[in-house]
Write a protein that holds these residues in place. Structure first.
Motif, PDB file in Angstrom:
ATOM      1  N   ARG A  19      -7.855  30.150 -19.585  1.00 30.32           N
ATOM      2  CA  ARG A  19      -6.510  29.755 -19.180  1.00 30.32           C
ATOM      3  C   ARG A  19      -6.426  28.249 -18.982  1.00 30.32           C
ATOM      4  O   ARG A  19      -7.439  27.562 -18.868  1.00 30.32           O
ATOM      5  CB  ARG A  19      -6.095  30.469 -17.897  1.00 30.32           C
ATOM      6  CG  ARG A  19      -7.078  30.239 -16.799  1.00 30.32           C
ATOM      7  CD  ARG A  19      -6.805  31.056 -15.594  1.00 30.32           C
ATOM      8  NE  ARG A  19      -7.212  30.217 -14.456  1.00 30.32           N
ATOM      9  CZ  ARG A  19      -6.429  29.795 -13.522  1.00 30.32           C
ATOM     10  NH1 ARG A  19      -5.164  30.127 -13.514  1.00 30.32           N
ATOM     11  NH2 ARG A  19      -6.867  29.026 -12.560  1.00 30.32           N
ATOM     12  N   SER A  42       0.904  28.697  -2.936  1.00 26.76           N
ATOM     13  CA  SER A  42      -0.511  28.441  -3.156  1.00 26.76           C
ATOM     14  C   SER A  42      -0.833  28.450  -4.648  1.00 26.76           C
ATOM     15  O   SER A  42      -0.367  29.323  -5.383  1.00 26.76           O
ATOM     16  CB  SER A  42      -1.305  29.535  -2.434  1.00 26.76           C
ATOM     17  OG  SER A  42      -2.666  29.315  -2.638  1.00 26.76           O
ATOM     18  N   GLY A  43      -1.604  27.479  -5.096  1.00 26.27           N
ATOM     19  CA  GLY A  43      -2.035  27.439  -6.495  1.00 26.27           C
ATOM     20  C   GLY A  43      -1.067  26.735  -7.420  1.00 26.27           C
ATOM     21  O   GLY A  43      -1.293  26.670  -8.633  1.00 26.27           O
ATOM     22  N   LYS A  46      -0.415  21.489  -5.448  1.00 29.66           N
ATOM     23  CA  LYS A  46      -0.103  20.443  -4.452  1.00 29.66           C
ATOM     24  C   LYS A  46      -1.311  19.514  -4.259  1.00 29.66           C
ATOM     25  O   LYS A  46      -1.175  18.294  -4.289  1.00 29.66           O
ATOM     26  CB  LYS A  46       0.294  21.080  -3.109  1.00 29.66           C
ATOM     27  CG  LYS A  46       1.538  21.940  -3.199  1.00 29.66           C
ATOM     28  CD  LYS A  46       1.928  22.523  -1.853  1.00 29.66           C
ATOM     29  CE  LYS A  46       0.929  23.518  -1.288  1.00 29.66           C
ATOM     30  NZ  LYS A  46       0.725  24.724  -2.116  1.00 29.66           N
ATOM     31  N   THR A  47      -2.480  20.123  -4.053  1.00 27.65           N
ATOM     32  CA  THR A  47      -3.686  19.305  -3.856  1.00 27.65           C
ATOM     33  C   THR A  47      -3.971  18.482  -5.111  1.00 27.65           C
ATOM     34  O   THR A  47      -4.285  17.290  -5.028  1.00 27.65           O
ATOM     35  CB  THR A  47      -4.883  20.226  -3.509  1.00 27.65           C
ATOM     36  OG1 THR A  47      -4.595  20.865  -2.259  1.00 27.65           O
ATOM     37  CG2 THR A  47      -6.180  19.445  -3.380  1.00 27.65           C
TER      38      THR A  47
HETATM   39  N1  LIG Z   1     -10.718  24.638 -14.637  1.00 24.24           N
HETATM   40  C1  LIG Z   1      -9.525  25.157 -14.417  1.00 24.24           C
HETATM   41  N2  LIG Z   1      -8.870  25.822 -15.384  1.00 24.24           N
HETATM   42  C2  LIG Z   1      -7.645  26.321 -15.199  1.00 24.24           C
HETATM   43  N3  LIG Z   1      -6.960  26.234 -14.050  1.00 24.24           N
HETATM   44  C3  LIG Z   1      -7.560  25.592 -13.038  1.00 24.24           C
HETATM   45  C4  LIG Z   1      -8.862  25.013 -13.160  1.00 24.24           C
HETATM   46  N4  LIG Z   1      -9.172  24.444 -11.976  1.00 24.24           N
HETATM   47  C5  LIG Z   1      -8.096  24.650 -11.145  1.00 24.24           C
HETATM   48  N5  LIG Z   1      -7.159  25.353 -11.785  1.00 24.24           N
HETATM   49  C6  LIG Z   1      -5.853  25.762 -11.230  1.00 24.24           C
HETATM   50  O1  LIG Z   1      -5.173  24.589 -10.821  1.00 24.24           O
HETATM   51  C7  LIG Z   1      -4.349  24.898  -9.719  1.00 24.24           C
HETATM   52  C8  LIG Z   1      -4.682  23.856  -8.673  1.00 24.24           C
HETATM   53  O2  LIG Z   1      -4.057  24.188  -7.534  1.00 24.24           O
HETATM   54  P1  LIG Z   1      -4.176  23.394  -6.168  1.00 24.24           P
HETATM   55  O3  LIG Z   1      -5.462  23.645  -5.526  1.00 24.24           O
HETATM   56  O4  LIG Z   1      -3.781  21.995  -6.402  1.00 24.24           O
HETATM   57  O5  LIG Z   1      -3.007  24.231  -5.482  1.00 24.24           O
HETATM   58  P2  LIG Z   1      -2.328  24.090  -4.094  1.00 24.24           P
HETATM   59  O6  LIG Z   1      -0.863  24.117  -4.354  1.00 24.24           O
HETATM   60  O7  LIG Z   1      -2.912  22.927  -3.397  1.00 24.24           O
HETATM   61  O8  LIG Z   1      -2.752  25.442  -3.403  1.00 24.24           O
HETATM   62  P3  LIG Z   1      -3.021  25.749  -1.852  1.00 24.24           P
HETATM   63  O9  LIG Z   1      -1.657  25.844  -1.236  1.00 24.24           O
HETATM   64  O10 LIG Z   1      -3.701  27.080  -1.886  1.00 24.24           O
HETATM   65  O11 LIG Z   1      -3.872  24.654  -1.307  1.00 24.24           O
HETATM   66  C9  LIG Z   1      -4.659  26.338  -9.290  1.00 24.24           C
HETATM   67  O12 LIG Z   1      -3.672  27.210  -9.788  1.00 24.24           O
HETATM   68  C10 LIG Z   1      -5.986  26.600  -9.986  1.00 24.24           C
HETATM   69  O13 LIG Z   1      -6.148  27.960 -10.310  1.00 24.24           O
END
Ligand SMILES: Nc1ncnc2c1ncn2[C@@H]1O[C@H](COP(=O)(O)OP(=O)(O)OP(=O)(O)O)[C@@H](O)[C@H]1O
Ligand SMILES: [Mg+2]
Length: 259
Positions: A19, A42-43, A46-47
């Motif tokens: 993916r 979540s996901g 944001k981070t």
């Molecule tokens: N190598 C990868 N391949 C595909 N998708 C990835 C990979 N690494 C991270 N992701 C996706 O990138 C996104 C990064 O999300 P991030 O951690 O920034 O979310 P967030 O909004 O901060 O979530 P939370 O509220 O849980 O802290 C996630 O959906 C994660 O599954």
């Protein structure tokens, strides 16, 4: 040193065999003294977005610039091009130390330094010593009495306030706070967020914070932006897009899935 940060179609894609996740940060800007609250389930990235903006991660495409505000001194900074420069590691590290202050979710303090030393260290790294401002911040954040203690002797709420003081001590242009109140109870969360916003605005610092905590956010006037998944459900190429939300100060914000 007062700047405006401009983001123009900044994009990054993470991927593996199964993916892909693409973050599209759109076109917007934030100036000295402004506060933006970033929300999204979540996901949704944001981070990842805060890592891009804090020069912790390279974008794949788009522009990311800092321009001095009219009448201010300081050179324009083409942050997006720093990653491609021959001395990229040094340039990006210098940009992080000079322009940004970070408030990590769990405080991230150095356990062997006192409160005062944890705050002072960001000034030392940025080569901007300013003991008066460091002690003013300690006072504003209610930390003067415990400045000699090490983080192990502090409550979670106190540690989070030290992290806020440390992020602001070197007068960064922009403070980046990823879920700064996630470890706190509602009362401490509201107090810590208020202190972060007040202290940042007092120093003319732009503030970018992410949060799931709508009840706490609703107490503060700020610009809001949200990340939303804009690809079709079950599409293995996930796309998350940053959209502005109406500036609001309301207790009736939409509910989101917390993560
Ligand atoms: N190598 C990868 N391949 C595909 N998708 C990835 C990979 N690494 C991270 N992701 C996706 O990138 C996104 C990064 O999300 P991030 O951690 O920034 O979310 P967030 O909004 O901060 O979530 P939370 O509220 O849980 O802290 C996630 O959906 C994660 O599954
Ligand atoms: Mg996150």
């Amino acid at each position: 040193m007062a700047y405006v940060l401009s983001i123009d179609d900044l994009t990054v894609t993470l991927g593996d065999a199964e993916r892909r996740f693409t973050l599209r940060a759109g076109k917007w800007s934030i100036a000295a003294g402004e506060v933006i609250g970033l929300t999204g389930p979540s996901g949704t990235g944001k981070t990842l977005l805060l890592e891009l903006l804090g020069m912790l991660r390279a974008p794949d495409a788009g522009r990311y610039r800092a321009e001095p505000l009219a009448g201010e001194t300081g050179a324009p900074q083409a942050f997006d091009s720093f990653w491609k420069a021959p001395n990229a590691i040094a340039l990006c590290a210098q940009a992080r130390a000079r322009f940004f202050g970070f408030v990590p979710q769990a405080g991230g303090l150095l356990p062997f330094l006192t409160v005062a030393e944890n705050v002072e260290i960001s000034q030392r790294i940025a080569k901007r010593p300013d003991p008066d401002w460091a002690s003013a911040l300690l006072g504003e954040l209610g930390l003067s009495q415990i400045a000699h203690l090490r983080p192990g002797a502090l409550s979670i709420g106190q540690r989070q306030r030290v992290a806020i003081a440390r992020a602001l001590a070197h007068r960064p242009f922009c403070v980046i706070a990823d879920e700064p109140t996630a470890a706190l109870d509602p009362e401490n969360a509201q107090a810590a967020m208020g202190l972060l916003i007040e202290a940042a605005q007092a120093g003319g610092t732009a503030t970018l914070l992410s949060s799931h905590d709508f009840p706490t956010l609703s107490h503060f006037a700020m610009r809001r932006m949200a990340l939303q998944i804009t690809s079709a459900p079950h599409d293995p190429n996930v796309v998350s897009t940053l959209v502005p939300l109406e500036a609001q100060k309301t207790a009736s914000a939409p509910q989101e899935v917390s993560g």
